[in-house]
Scaffold this motif. Structure first.
Motif, PDB file in Angstrom:
ATOM      1  N   GLY A  49       0.794  -1.275  -0.090  1.00 46.61           N
ATOM      2  CA  GLY A  49       0.079   0.110   0.005  1.00 46.61           C
ATOM      3  C   GLY A  49       0.707   1.364  -0.105  1.00 46.61           C
ATOM      4  N   THR A  71       0.964   5.463  -0.116  1.00 48.30           N
ATOM      5  CA  THR A  71       0.138   6.776   0.325  1.00 48.30           C
ATOM      6  C   THR A  71       1.278   7.964   0.142  1.00 48.30           C
ATOM      7  OG1 THR A  71      -1.786   7.714   1.369  1.00 48.30           O
ATOM      8  CG2 THR A  71      -0.194   6.721   2.781  1.00 48.30           C
ATOM      9  N   ARG A 110      -4.768  -4.653   5.916  1.00 46.98           N
ATOM     10  CA  ARG A 110      -3.431  -4.660   6.538  1.00 46.98           C
ATOM     11  C   ARG A 110      -2.386  -5.044   5.396  1.00 46.98           C
ATOM     12  NH1 ARG A 110      -1.483 -10.069   9.613  1.00 46.98           N
ATOM     13  NH2 ARG A 110       0.978  -9.494   9.562  1.00 46.98           N
ATOM     14  N   PRO A 111      -1.830  -3.838   4.755  1.00 50.14           N
ATOM     15  CA  PRO A 111      -0.795  -3.843   3.878  1.00 50.14           C
ATOM     16  C   PRO A 111       0.396  -4.737   4.444  1.00 50.14           C
ATOM     17  CG  PRO A 111      -0.944  -1.720   4.386  1.00 50.14           C
ATOM     18  CD  PRO A 111      -1.894  -2.589   5.222  1.00 50.14           C
ATOM     19  N   ALA A 124       3.812  -1.046   3.723  1.00 53.10           N
ATOM     20  CA  ALA A 124       3.348   0.259   3.343  1.00 53.10           C
ATOM     21  C   ALA A 124       4.412   1.252   3.245  1.00 53.10           C
ATOM     22  CB  ALA A 124       2.501   0.535   4.719  1.00 53.10           C
ATOM     23  N   ILE A 132      -2.939   3.783   7.336  1.00 53.00           N
ATOM     24  CA  ILE A 132      -2.348   2.717   6.474  1.00 53.00           C
ATOM     25  C   ILE A 132      -1.311   1.535   7.399  1.00 53.00           C
ATOM     26  CG2 ILE A 132      -0.076   4.091   6.050  1.00 53.00           C
ATOM     27  CD1 ILE A 132      -0.522   2.652   3.024  1.00 53.00           C
ATOM     28  N   THR A 133      -0.939   2.192   8.502  1.00 50.36           N
ATOM     29  CA  THR A 133      -0.338   1.437   9.465  1.00 50.36           C
ATOM     30  C   THR A 133      -1.091   0.844  10.623  1.00 50.36           C
ATOM     31  OG1 THR A 133       0.368   3.054  10.922  1.00 50.36           O
ATOM     32  CG2 THR A 133       1.853   2.781   9.188  1.00 50.36           C
ATOM     33  N   GLN A 148      -0.946  -3.138  10.816  1.00 48.39           N
ATOM     34  CA  GLN A 148       0.347  -3.685  10.658  1.00 48.39           C
ATOM     35  C   GLN A 148       0.931  -4.335  12.103  1.00 48.39           C
ATOM     36  OE1 GLN A 148       2.554  -0.799   8.523  1.00 48.39           O
ATOM     37  NE2 GLN A 148       2.854  -2.402   6.842  1.00 48.39           N
ATOM     38  N   ASP A 154       5.442  -6.719   9.547  1.00 48.60           N
ATOM     39  CA  ASP A 154       5.156  -5.887   8.190  1.00 48.60           C
ATOM     40  C   ASP A 154       6.202  -4.932   8.160  1.00 48.60           C
ATOM     41  OD1 ASP A 154       2.893  -7.433   7.675  1.00 48.60           O
ATOM     42  OD2 ASP A 154       1.575  -6.238   9.211  1.00 48.60           O
ATOM     43  N   PHE A 200       7.210  -0.520   7.103  1.00 53.52           N
ATOM     44  CA  PHE A 200       6.813   0.584   6.802  1.00 53.52           C
ATOM     45  C   PHE A 200       7.941   1.585   6.251  1.00 53.52           C
ATOM     46  CE2 PHE A 200       5.837   5.196   8.477  1.00 53.52           C
ATOM     47  CZ  PHE A 200       4.715   5.526   7.429  1.00 53.52           C
TER      48      PHE A 200
END
Length: 458
Positions: free
Chosen positions: A120, A122, A183-184, A187, A214-215, A218, A222, A224
């Motif tokens: 994801g 952004t 949940r990406p 991110a 977006i987090t 996670q 994951d 970021f």
């Protein structure tokens, strides 16, 4: 990493009637996916729907209406998916929530029906380029990848068609507002600058919180990836720690794990796995694009893409339409389409990358822009301004002291003709509006295409 099916919450046995507000790309894609999964579906659009979308709904035997919202029917919903263009505080949305009916986004709904790996992306600026570049690298590596979200074909439609094992999603704040469990695995946040504040009660902190959704889901498994030079992002991370593993990228400082520039090279380090390439071989120009390249390459490193594939992709990527897109050179004047620059920060990057004296076409629907941060660049690089908008008074007030020539125009054809008269050999003409497009155009794409057509007609 994939989300286990145990986490999936929108199943046929719990929600049988889905109402979709908005009959555009995301709405129709969601309708197709929901019908495939056994939902009863109703699409309602307050405006007029495109004929092609109505045809798709008819072909799939999906009930729909346009130019109205039949509240009696809508309030029977078990679940509502709303288009990102409909504000969170729209009266109908407030009524639905008041009745205890869950309202979500296409991204939330579709993610429940795929076990594909999700990336994801952004940010206020750069997310389209970073998404397209990431997709380009992964495709070149032979991955079965789908690009969706705020770009390309609907995410839900691609999930329905089972087109990908990995999705690269460009995510706007409006789309992130409607997530709960999304949940990406990876991110990316390209940057945060003030934008869309009219949708967030003119409170920057609400917009920032929206981006950081977006987090939200996670875990420690994951990742970021974020711009460590962006003070807003750094401040938020200090105040609101996240669970995912942080991988910063920076032009200004060295980082132990993440990406930075050292000795005119991009250097990426993830657990002693290193990647490097000279910045002068990047196909995209400008400091902002170096950051976009670092973000995309960090994603590729995490996915263990061959280093040679990453390098070749970064050397050959041609960019996205309407983002510093070189259109034509006429009489040794380069015409550049940056119509996607709908806020001041995006235009800052565009002006920063200009090396020739510039005739700047600017204007549109002002979202409360603070033009002062552009003054030094305008003073240094801009020889004339062509205003393009219904009300150009704030632009004139901001720049009249540092640019001698400011011309008012009311159409793209007129703006390009005026720029043609003002530009001399070796100059550039830059369309980088710093504003939304809705006063004279359908959207920024329409604005950019009209610019290109007007240039070709010179």
């Amino acid at each position: 990493m994939t989300m286990s099916s145990a986490n999936k919450t929108f199943k046929k046995d719990t929600c049988t009637f889905l109402v979709i507000l908005g009959g555009g790309e995301s709405g129709v894609g969601t309708a197709i996916l929901a019908k495939q999964k056994g939902y009863k579906v109703f699409v309602s659009d307050l405006g007029k729907m495109a004929d092609k979308n109505k045809e798709v709904l008819e072909e799939n035997n999906i009930d729909w209406e346009e130019q109205q919202h039949s509240e009696e029917k809508i309030f029977q919903a078990d679940l509502v998916m709303k288009s990102p263009g409909i504000p969170e505080d729209a009266p109908l949305v407030n009524k639905l929530r008041g009745k205890g009916i869950k309202v979500i986004s296409e991204i939330e709904f579709a993610s429940e029906f795929t076990n594909a790996q999700i990336i994801g992306i952004t940010g206020s600026n750069g997310k389209t380029t970073t998404t397209s570049l990431t997709n380009f690298i992964l495709k070149n590596a032979g991955l079965k990848v789908g690009m969706a979200g705020n770009i390309g074909q609907s995410f839900a439609k691609q999930v329905a068609d089972n087109v990908a094992d990995t999705f690269v999603l460009e995510l706007s704040s409006f789309q992130l507002d409607g997530i709960e469990n999304f949940r990406p695995h990876i991110a990316v946040m390209t940057n945060i600058t003030p934008d869309h504040l009219d949708r967030y009660n003119h409170r920057l902190e609400e917009y920032i919180a929206s981006k950081f959704r977006i987090t939200k889901n996670q875990t420690e498994e994951d990742f970021f990836i974020y711009d460590a030079d962006n003070e807003i992002i750094e401040k938020w991370l200090n105040e609101f720690p996240i669970k995912s593993r942080k991988l910063p990228f920076s032009l200004q400082k060295e980082v132990e794990n993440g990406a930075c520039i050292k000795d005119d090279e991009i250097q990426i380090t993830i657990d002693n796995n290193k990647f490097n390439m000279p910045t002068n071989t990047l196909s995209l120009e400008g400091k902002h694009n170096a950051k976009n390249a670092m973000a995309a390459a960090t994603v590729a490193q995490l996915l263990r893409i061959r280093k040679e594939t990453i390098r070749e992709s970064l050397e050959n990527f041609q960019g996205v339409e309407h983002r510093l897109e070189k259109v034509l050179k006429i009489n040794n004047v380069q015409y550049i389409n940056d119509s996607k620059a709908t806020n001041v920060n995006a235009t800052y990057y565009a002006l920063e990358s200009m090396e020739a004296e510039t005739v700047w076409i600017v204007g549109g629907v002002d979202k409360g822009n603070e033009y002062s941060e552009l003054l030094s660049l305008v003073n240094e690089k801009v020889k004339a301004i062509v205003c393009l908008g219904i009300d150009n008074s704030r632009i004139q007030n901001a720049f009249s002291n540092c640019v001698d020539i400011i011309v008012e125009t009311q159409s793209m054809e007129e703006a390009v003709k005026e720029a043609y008269k003002l530009a001399e050999r070796g100059d550039a003409v830059l369309l980088s509006p710093a504003c939304a497009s809705f006063d004279l155009f359908k959207n920024y794409e329409d604005r950019g295409r009209q610019f290109k057509e007007a240039v070709r007609n010179l």
